[in-house]
Write a protein that holds these residues in place. Structure first.
Motif, PDB file in Angstrom:
ATOM      1  N   TYR A 150      19.159  36.779  61.097  1.00  0.00           N
ATOM      2  CA  TYR A 150      18.023  36.088  60.476  1.00  0.00           C
ATOM      3  C   TYR A 150      18.409  35.201  59.294  1.00  0.00           C
ATOM      4  O   TYR A 150      17.553  34.519  58.727  1.00  0.00           O
ATOM      5  N   GLY A 151      19.666  35.213  58.905  1.00  0.00           N
ATOM      6  CA  GLY A 151      20.150  34.220  57.957  1.00  0.00           C
ATOM      7  C   GLY A 151      19.856  34.457  56.495  1.00  0.00           C
ATOM      8  O   GLY A 151      19.894  33.518  55.703  1.00  0.00           O
ATOM      9  N   PHE A 152      19.582  35.697  56.093  1.00  0.00           N
ATOM     10  CA  PHE A 152      19.337  35.956  54.678  1.00  0.00           C
ATOM     11  C   PHE A 152      20.614  36.451  53.991  1.00  0.00           C
ATOM     12  O   PHE A 152      21.554  36.917  54.634  1.00  0.00           O
ATOM     13  N   LYS A 153      20.651  36.317  52.667  1.00  0.00           N
ATOM     14  CA  LYS A 153      21.730  36.836  51.850  1.00  0.00           C
ATOM     15  C   LYS A 153      21.361  38.232  51.353  1.00  0.00           C
ATOM     16  O   LYS A 153      20.180  38.589  51.287  1.00  0.00           O
ATOM     17  N   ILE A 154      22.377  39.007  50.969  1.00  0.00           N
ATOM     18  CA  ILE A 154      22.158  40.396  50.558  1.00  0.00           C
ATOM     19  C   ILE A 154      22.703  40.634  49.157  1.00  0.00           C
ATOM     20  O   ILE A 154      23.866  40.339  48.864  1.00  0.00           O
ATOM     21  N   ILE A 155      21.841  41.169  48.293  1.00  0.00           N
ATOM     22  CA  ILE A 155      22.260  41.691  46.994  1.00  0.00           C
ATOM     23  C   ILE A 155      22.017  43.196  47.020  1.00  0.00           C
ATOM     24  O   ILE A 155      20.872  43.637  47.149  1.00  0.00           O
ATOM     25  N   GLU A 156      23.071  43.983  46.933  1.00  0.00           N
ATOM     26  CA  GLU A 156      22.901  45.436  46.835  1.00  0.00           C
ATOM     27  C   GLU A 156      22.540  45.796  45.402  1.00  0.00           C
ATOM     28  O   GLU A 156      23.322  45.532  44.487  1.00  0.00           O
ATOM     29  N   ASP A 157      21.376  46.397  45.206  1.00  0.00           N
ATOM     30  CA  ASP A 157      21.047  46.944  43.899  1.00  0.00           C
ATOM     31  C   ASP A 157      21.597  48.366  43.866  1.00  0.00           C
ATOM     32  O   ASP A 157      20.947  49.311  44.317  1.00  0.00           O
ATOM     33  N   ALA A 158      22.804  48.481  43.353  1.00  0.00           N
ATOM     34  CA  ALA A 158      23.496  49.764  43.277  1.00  0.00           C
ATOM     35  C   ALA A 158      23.455  50.312  41.853  1.00  0.00           C
ATOM     36  O   ALA A 158      24.394  50.976  41.408  1.00  0.00           O
ATOM     37  N   SER A 159      22.361  50.030  41.149  1.00  0.00           N
ATOM     38  CA  SER A 159      22.225  50.494  39.763  1.00  0.00           C
ATOM     39  C   SER A 159      22.379  52.008  39.649  1.00  0.00           C
ATOM     40  O   SER A 159      22.817  52.516  38.612  1.00  0.00           O
ATOM     41  N   HIS A 160      22.018  52.736  40.714  1.00  0.00           N
ATOM     42  CA  HIS A 160      22.109  54.201  40.715  1.00  0.00           C
ATOM     43  C   HIS A 160      23.428  54.711  41.291  1.00  0.00           C
ATOM     44  O   HIS A 160      23.643  55.925  41.284  1.00  0.00           O
ATOM     45  N   ALA A 161      24.283  53.829  41.816  1.00  0.00           N
ATOM     46  CA  ALA A 161      25.233  54.303  42.822  1.00  0.00           C
ATOM     47  C   ALA A 161      26.712  54.097  42.532  1.00  0.00           C
ATOM     48  O   ALA A 161      27.525  54.320  43.423  1.00  0.00           O
ATOM     49  N   ILE A 162      27.109  53.685  41.336  1.00  0.00           N
ATOM     50  CA  ILE A 162      28.545  53.600  41.095  1.00  0.00           C
ATOM     51  C   ILE A 162      29.155  55.000  41.244  1.00  0.00           C
ATOM     52  O   ILE A 162      28.598  55.993  40.774  1.00  0.00           O
ATOM     53  N   GLY A 163      30.274  55.066  41.942  1.00  0.00           N
ATOM     54  CA  GLY A 163      30.892  56.354  42.226  1.00  0.00           C
ATOM     55  C   GLY A 163      30.474  56.943  43.551  1.00  0.00           C
ATOM     56  O   GLY A 163      31.083  57.912  44.026  1.00  0.00           O
ATOM     57  N   GLY A 164      29.445  56.361  44.174  1.00  0.00           N
ATOM     58  CA  GLY A 164      29.035  56.797  45.495  1.00  0.00           C
ATOM     59  C   GLY A 164      29.851  56.103  46.577  1.00  0.00           C
ATOM     60  O   GLY A 164      30.552  55.124  46.330  1.00  0.00           O
ATOM     61  N   LYS A 165      29.743  56.615  47.796  1.00  0.00           N
ATOM     62  CA  LYS A 165      30.489  56.048  48.918  1.00  0.00           C
ATOM     63  C   LYS A 165      29.553  55.787  50.101  1.00  0.00           C
ATOM     64  O   LYS A 165      28.537  56.458  50.277  1.00  0.00           O
TER      65      LYS A 165
END
Length: 387
Positions: A150-165
């Protein structure tokens, strides 16, 4: 008092900050690029841009992806308002995708249905922001597959997730996204007091964000317009930017905190495992973890089975607060905030997120929490819900 979350600062952290205070640089010195290198190296991203908070990081990420008037940005409703506000800062429009009932993350099936409908209406999003709620990664592989269709760009909001996998790789490597955002607010996994970071594997996007971070200014001669040789031009503003810079004081704390990241995540997972074991007989829903994910457990949300518990959500919240257990609510659906209701959003727009909101509470979760404190939370939760 037992808060729902808090920072853990030790002597090494304090010494790192004092060292900067005694140095020649308090801001725009060597510690900011060092912090950027530490984080990007840890997660496996090529470029990183440290800023004064994660809201600023979201803003410059949207600008770098050229979001503007007439464009749409989609995110989830169960997030802090910044995940949606960043679209409005750019003059774009915002819409919401309902969540999965188990992970509480953006539901990829709902996203796909919404995309098909939007394509027919000519209202496809330019950017989608999945939010890794409580520290568990979204279904990024599927969301990325949909972005290719569908041609959209992605920004992951990983504000909660540093250190996660996710899929046994660190969240933040941007394998399935254009940009990833981390937050370093005091209640997050690691802290710089206030602070944020945008990571990417795209050099063009990184360079754009660097300029947006600092007034749109460059000192790169290849980007500067020629001026008379007898005039001094050691920098030029070549676009409109912002003062979103992180200080060396903050970055020094961040570098030191990153030394503790693995220990912080290990302890959070230990606390979560203990909650799982000692709360599993109560009339509450416990956080479900997808097999592809290793959560950083920024939050530990529980869902109250109100058909069994003879109290309302508010009564449980207030009773625990009286016991100095400062449970919190994450989050009121963004579109139910008065500002967004005035845009035309109404109750019922994302029913799964709304049902979650009516039943959930975030109970204390932070690495310095002792087993004794956790027992106090567990025992009083039992008292309050009558089991």
């Amino acid at each position: 008092m037992i808060p729902y979350g808090r920072q853990l600062i030790d002597k090494d952290d304090i010494d790192a900050v004092i060292s900067v205070l005694k140095s020649n640089f308090l801001t725009q010195g060597p510690m900011v690029p060092k912090f950027e290198d530490v984080v990007s190296s840890h997660v496996g991203a090529k470029y990183s841009v440290a800023v004064n908070n994660a809201t600023s990081a979201l803003h410059i990420a949207c600008l770098a992806l050229e979001l503007g008037p007439g464009d749409w940005l989609w995110t989830v409703p169960n997030t802090f308002v910044a995940s949606a506000n960043c679209a409005l800062y750019c003059g774009a429009k915002v819409d919401f995708v309902d969540i999965d009932d188990r992970t509480y993350n953006m539901c990829s099936k709902t996203l796909e249905k919404k995309l098909k409908n939007a394509q027919e209406l000519g209202k496809l999003p330019k950017i989608v922001i999945p939010v890794h709620f409580s520290g568990q990664s979204c279904d990024m592989q599927r969301i990325h597959e949909l972005s290719n269709i569908y041609g959209f760009k992605i920004i992951e909001d990983a504000s909660h997730a540093i250190g996660g996998k996710y899929q046994n790789q660190w969240v933040g490597n941007c394998r399935y996204s254009d940009i990833t955002i981390f937050s370093f607010h005091p209640v997050k996994i690691v802290t710089t007091g206030e602070g944020g970071m945008a990571l990417t594997n795209n050099k063009v996007l990184s360079n754009r964000m660097l300029k947006y971070r600092s007034h749109g200014i460059t000192s790169d001669k290849s980007e500067m317009q020629s001026r008379p040789k007898n005039e001094i031009w050691n920098y030029q503003q070549i676009q409109l930017g912002f003062n979103y810079r992180m200080t060396d004081i903050q970055a020094a704390l961040g570098v030191s905190q990153m030394n503790h990241l693995n220990a912080f995540i290990t302890r959070r997972n230990e606390i979560a495992t203990r909650y799982d074991r000692l709360l599993n007989d109560l009339p509450i829903g416990l956080p479900w973890q997808h097999q592809d994910s290793y959560s950083s457990y920024h939050l530990y949300p529980i869902r109250l089975d109100l058909s069994v518990i003879e109290k309302t959500q508010q009564q449980v919240y207030e009773a625990l607060h009286r016991m100095k257990i400062m449970v919190n609510l994450h989050y009121i659906p963004v579109y139910l905030q008065p500002y967004y209701e005035r845009m035309g959003f109404n109750s019922g727009y994302c029913p799964i997120a709304e049902q979650y909101y009516k039943e959930t509470l975030s109970i204390p979760m932070y690495p310095s929490m002792t087993n004794k404190q956790q027992d106090y939370v567990i025992n009083n939760l039992r008292r309050v819900i009558g089991s």
